[in-house]
Design a protein around this motif. Structure first.
Motif, short mmCIF file in Angstrom:
data_model
loop_
_atom_site.label_atom_id
_atom_site.label_comp_id
_atom_site.label_asym_id
_atom_site.label_seq_id
_atom_site.Cartn_x
_atom_site.Cartn_y
_atom_site.Cartn_z
N LYS A 95 53.28 25.54 12.07
CA LYS A 95 54.18 24.40 11.86
C LYS A 95 53.97 23.48 10.53
O LYS A 95 54.83 23.33 9.75
CB LYS A 95 54.52 23.60 13.01
N CYS A 96 52.64 23.23 10.43
CA CYS A 96 52.40 22.28 9.57
C CYS A 96 52.43 23.15 7.97
O CYS A 96 53.00 22.50 6.90
CB CYS A 96 50.90 21.95 9.35
N ARG A 97 52.15 24.29 7.91
CA ARG A 97 52.39 25.14 6.53
C ARG A 97 53.70 25.41 6.42
O ARG A 97 54.16 25.20 5.30
CB ARG A 97 51.57 26.44 6.92
N SER A 98 54.47 25.49 7.27
CA SER A 98 55.95 25.76 7.12
C SER A 98 56.58 24.36 6.68
O SER A 98 57.29 24.44 5.81
CB SER A 98 56.69 26.18 8.27
N CYS A 99 56.27 23.42 7.28
CA CYS A 99 56.81 22.00 6.78
C CYS A 99 56.50 21.67 5.50
O CYS A 99 57.09 21.25 4.60
CB CYS A 99 56.03 20.78 8.09
N ALA A 100 55.11 21.91 5.06
CA ALA A 100 54.63 21.73 3.60
C ALA A 100 55.39 22.34 2.56
O ALA A 100 55.79 22.06 1.63
CB ALA A 100 53.05 21.82 3.64
N GLU A 101 55.69 23.63 3.15
CA GLU A 101 56.46 24.55 2.08
C GLU A 101 57.79 23.98 1.88
O GLU A 101 58.48 23.82 0.87
CB GLU A 101 56.71 25.85 2.70
N GLN A 102 58.37 23.64 2.97
CA GLN A 102 59.89 22.90 3.10
C GLN A 102 60.09 21.73 2.20
O GLN A 102 60.75 21.51 1.39
CB GLN A 102 60.56 22.63 4.34
N CYS A 103 58.80 20.88 2.32
CA CYS A 103 58.82 19.59 1.70
C CYS A 103 58.65 19.90 0.36
O CYS A 103 59.17 19.10 -0.88
CB CYS A 103 57.60 18.72 2.36
N ARG A 104 57.88 21.16 -0.20
CA ARG A 104 57.78 21.23 -1.79
C ARG A 104 58.93 21.93 -2.55
O ARG A 104 59.32 21.44 -3.41
CB ARG A 104 56.77 22.60 -1.70
N LYS A 105 59.75 22.37 -1.62
CA LYS A 105 61.15 22.68 -2.01
C LYS A 105 61.96 21.58 -2.39
O LYS A 105 62.70 21.44 -3.28
CB LYS A 105 61.90 23.49 -1.30
N VAL A 106 62.03 20.53 -1.52
CA VAL A 106 62.82 19.48 -2.00
C VAL A 106 61.96 18.34 -3.18
O VAL A 106 62.66 17.94 -4.13
CB VAL A 106 62.57 18.26 -0.76
N ALA A 107 60.84 18.58 -3.21
CA ALA A 107 60.06 17.96 -4.21
C ALA A 107 60.15 18.74 -5.66
O ALA A 107 60.09 17.85 -6.52
CB ALA A 107 58.39 17.55 -3.74
N ALA A 108 60.58 19.91 -5.33
CA ALA A 108 60.56 20.64 -6.81
C ALA A 108 61.68 20.47 -7.66
O ALA A 108 62.74 19.79 -7.34
CB ALA A 108 60.80 22.18 -6.58
#
Length: 108
Positions: A95-108
């Motif tokens: 879940k942590c890896r998935s969350c970090a990935e989703q957050c990176r998409k917003v930050a991009a």
């Protein structure tokens, strides 16, 4: 233009799921010897995820800072949980890896 709100909604949902999984992992591991770092990082990650979700939902001026803090907390928590061979830690790391990935998409 509709893509950004969708990404934010996905980020918020991922943060909520991650926070829940981190809380579950911390609860499962709190009585186990040698799991102090796991519990601490899970609690820190759950807090960061909650703050990130709140900042994204409120369109806070500190949104990017909250997102970056969430990514770091998720990566740290996943790194610790991946060291342990139990179901709650494995689920939490995922879940942590998935969350970090989703957050990176917003930050991009």
């Amino acid at each position: 233009m509709n893509e950004v709100p969708a990404l934010i909604r996905q980020c918020v949902a991922s943060c909520d799921e991650c926070a829940e999984e981190c809380n579950n992992c911390a609860e499962d591991c709190k009585e186990k010897p040698g799991m102090e770092s796991c519990v601490r990082l899970c609690n820190e990650c759950a807090d960061a995820c909650d703050q990130c979700a709140d900042a994204c939902e409120s369109e806070s001026s500190g949104r990017m800072q909250s997102i970056e803090a969430c990514i770091m907390a998720c990566e740290n928590c996943a790194g610790e949980c991946e060291k342990h061979d139990n179901v709650s830690c494995k689920n939490c790391a995922e879940k942590c890896r998935s969350c970090a990935e989703q957050c990176r998409k917003v930050a991009a």
